[in-house]
Design an enzyme around this catalytic site. Structure first.
Site, PDB file in Angstrom:
ATOM      1  N   GLU A   1       0.781  -1.228   0.000  1.00  0.00           N
ATOM      2  CA  GLU A   1       0.000   0.000   0.000  1.00  0.00           C
ATOM      3  C   GLU A   1       0.820   1.288   0.000  1.00  0.00           C
ATOM      4  O   GLU A   1       0.363   2.309  -0.519  1.00  0.00           O
ATOM      5  CB  GLU A   1      -0.929   0.004   1.229  1.00  0.00           C
ATOM      6  CG  GLU A   1      -2.019  -1.036   1.196  1.00  0.00           C
ATOM      7  CD  GLU A   1      -3.044  -0.769   0.105  1.00  0.00           C
ATOM      8  OE1 GLU A   1      -3.579   0.355   0.045  1.00  0.00           O
ATOM      9  OE2 GLU A   1      -3.286  -1.683  -0.700  1.00  0.00           O
TER      10      GLU A   1
ATOM     11  N   SER B   1     -48.597 -35.427  32.125  1.00  0.00           N
ATOM     12  CA  SER B   1     -48.436 -35.918  33.496  1.00  0.00           C
ATOM     13  C   SER B   1     -47.248 -35.332  34.238  1.00  0.00           C
ATOM     14  O   SER B   1     -47.071 -35.627  35.427  1.00  0.00           O
ATOM     15  CB  SER B   1     -48.328 -37.443  33.487  1.00  0.00           C
ATOM     16  OG  SER B   1     -49.543 -38.015  33.054  1.00  0.00           O
TER      17      SER B   1
END
Length: 679
Positions: free
Chosen positions: A89, A361
């Protein structure tokens, strides 16, 4: 003389050109430099950082972020990673003042030649410092004014900050594709490793991304270009370059896809809670460290146990059932495992916390606890005989047992261990439906404001979630105390300061901080002796009743099965001394599961999970409160074993004033051996 005159003219041209350039630069600074952003705030750079969710053992589960970013300080960046970005860069980064005159000249020549038809590449002249200025303060518009502002800001940044600080800003802010901002996040996204473990080839790949962050077609080509630039700049040797060229580029499909799918239901529940508590900005951008309660070993065991049962049932079927499992510490409410379905990617609906279903139940222990709390003995006789149709809410129904048989007088314990429906209905009628259901409300299974309470609810006609049911059962073994589910132990911000949990606020320590006042412990939901009697009966349900599929060899386990009408939903909730787990299976749109289905399926999931969870644990019997007397009785009659020695003999816990039943009169009803059913 002529030469001196020409030289004088050239010097004048250079002087006035330089003077004009300085004047032009001063004019530009005057025009554009007065309304620029305040760049000095970058001295305390605190970028949006991903929030990360960790398991109880410290392992990473998942992260939340709008922009995935993991801040990396300059001193923690590998030199090869820094060199790769500089070579790719801005090769003059360490020497230029913010703008690169050489780079500008080179760009002008290359771009001019390109426009004239020569085979050269277009090139830019933005330095890393200029990119920092643009990324933090300016837009990406292509205009002369923006470039001028960018250059002015770059010069000011270089005068104010060190090169290392500028590079730190750049490498933590740059967009590198796949929602990754900065090298720390990109290293995890693409290679599932921290920057400290990146190879030279991987460093070069990351440095190739700023130019085209989402282009994967030329990934190797662009990586190799960066390697070539590093070699040209003298950062690496030819041997290192050749090795990097040859390295295969293995890019992950994405960091989050590497996470364990088994944790996603839990993680999503945490996300929803914290989003409501902390807000979106804090949760997604402030880099929180969230330590959760989840145990990775138990979580995987839970998911595997559930999916094993679901896969076995769903094999060859087009309509698939779903399920859920949740496990927690019954004393603290810390959730140790949670799976809300077969696959989070297929359905994010969490059936452990969001699905309200009839519970069958599994409600019965609360009904029987209400009777025990009123002084009934575990061996009190209940009548198992036909009941004339009951009319409730304009509907007449007739309770039946799963086996279509009636056993006459049977002990309360035997009725619950084998999940008899008809004696349960009689018991609810005797103590009053409101009293029977109030116990479930007291324990948090049903809401306090439940309407139309009736006898049918004593058989599980009411709806609740698996999480509520497990929390209710937890009070059976924690001394009768209501607990809240806890998913987060603590939360820290990016600086390590505690900011609170999901259920309790954590106050930051200071030298003058006084210890908190001890809170008086709330009254238990039921007396200790009645709670133990229920736990003992539920232990019997696993050892010789409907929950035999939930047995875990070498460990004391108690629990209860549950099945709704037409076997539309099946349940099991069970526990050891320090671990409780609940399982639910059924269709998302309730309908019968079909032949052969039943609560034994849920009990199997529980057992598979608990075998893993307890494999390295010593057996721990349930603690016995003071004041109980233990006597040997006949399981079928409830009479003392000394007067009724035939059949199964068990040990029963009696409160003061309670005792075994008298010697039995043999019933004319069906007296075949009683075993567990499907309810």
């Amino acid at each position: 003389m002529k030469f001196k005159k020409v030289l004088r003219i050239l010097l004048h041209i250079v002087f006035w050109s330089f003077t004009a350039g300085i004047a032009a630069l001063a004019a530009l600074i005057f025009i554009y430099g007065n309304d620029l952003p305040d760049y000095r705030k970058l001295a305390t750079y605190a970028p949006p950082v991903a929030t990360r969710l960790y398991a109880a053992d410290g392992s990473l589960l998942i992260e939340y972020a709008e922009e995935r970013r993991v801040f990396i300080d300059y001193d923690d960046m590998p030199s090869q990673l820094v060199n790769a970005f500089i070579a790719a860069e801005d090769q003059n980064f360490w020497t230029h003042p913010g703008i690169d005159v050489q780079g500008i000249t080179r760009a002008v020549i290359n771009n001019g030649a390109r426009m004239l038809g020569f085979n050269t590449n277009f090139s830019g002249a933005s330095t890393i410092t200029q990119q920092v200025a643009k990324n933090f303060f300016l837009t990406s518009e292509r205009s002369l004014s923006r470039k001028i502002k960018e250059a002015i800001l770059a010069l000011r940044l270089e005068r104010t900050f060190s090169k290392k600080h500028i590079l730190t800003l750049y490498m933590n802010e740059i967009f590198l594709g796949a929602r990754a901002y900065g090298v720390g996040s990109a290293a995890l996204m693409y290679f599932n490793k921290p920057v400290s473990e990146l190879s030279l080839a991987e460093c070069a790949f990351l440095a190739s991304l700023p130019k085209a962050p989402n282009d994967r077609d030329r990934a190797v080509e662009r990586r190799n270009y960066v390697i070539k630039r590093m070699l040209a700049e003298g950062y690496i040797t030819r041997a290192q370059a050749d090795e990097a060229y040859a390295e295969e580029l293995n890019i992950n499909s994405g960091f989050t896809e590497q996470m364990y799918a088994a944790f996603q239901y839990f993680a999503e529940d945490v996300r929803r809670q914290l989003l409501n508590k902390l807000g979106r900005e804090v949760l997604y951008n402030q880099g929180l460290y969230i330590k959760t309660t989840i145990d990775p070993k138990l979580q995987r065991a839970a998911a595997e146990a559930l999916n094993k049962e679901l896969d076995a049932y769903n094999a060859g079927r087009t309509d698939k059932i779903q399920g859920a499992i949740i496990a927690m510490n019954p004393h603290t409410g810390r959730i140790l495992a949670m799976t809300g379905g077969r696959s989070f990617s297929e359905s994010s609906f969490n059936r452990a916390t969001q699905a309200y279903r009839q519970i069958g139940s599994t409600i019965k222990p609360f009904v029987y606890l209400a009777a025990l709390e009123r002084g009934m003995s575990p061996e009190a006789l209940l009548l198992d005989a036909p009941i004339v149709g009951i009319r409730e809410n304009g509907v007449e129904w007739k309770p039946e047992n799963y086996d279509k048989k009636f056993l006459g007088d049977i002990p309360l314990r035997l009725s619950l261990e084998t999940s008899r429906n008809v004696p349960t209905v009689r018991l609810a009628q005797d103590i009053g439906p409101e009293n029977a259901i109030e116990m479930a409300q007291r324990f948090g299974v049903y809401p306090k404001n439940m309407q139309n309470v009736n006898v049918a609810m004593a058989l599980g006609a009411g709806e609740t979630t698996l999480e509520n049911l497990v929390l209710g059962y937890s009070a059976f073994i924690n001394g009768g105390h209501a607990i809240k589910p806890q998913m987060v132990d603590y939360i820290q911000d990016r600086y390590g300061r505690s900011i609170g949990g999901t259920t309790t606020e954590i106050v930051e320590w200071s030298p003058d901080l006084l210890p908190p006042e001890t809170k008086e412990e709330a009254e238990p939901l039921a007396d200790a002796q009645s709670l133990y009697q229920i736990v003992s009966i539920l232990q019997g349900a696993v050892e010789r009743g409907t929950g035999r599929q939930a047995r875990v060899e070498g460990h004391t386990i108690a629990g209860k099965t549950g099945t709704t009408n037409e076997v539309k939903d099946v349940w099991f909730v069970g526990f050891s001394k320090n671990l409780i787990a609940g399982v639910y299976l059924g269709y998302d749109t309730p309908k019968p599961l079909g032949k052969g289905a039943g609560s034994h399926m849920a009990a199997r999931v529980f057992a598979d999970f608990m075998r893993v969870a307890l494999e390295n644990e010593k057996n721990q019997p349930f603690p016995v409160p003071d004041g109980l007397t233990f006597m040997r009785v006949n399981r079928r009659s409830g009479a003392s074993a000394s007067v009724d020695p035939d059949g199964t003999i068990i040990t029963e816990a009696f409160k003061i004033g309670q005792k075994p039943n008298p010697a039995p009169r043999r019933s004319t009803m069906d007296t075949s051996p009683v075993v567990g059913g499907v309810f």
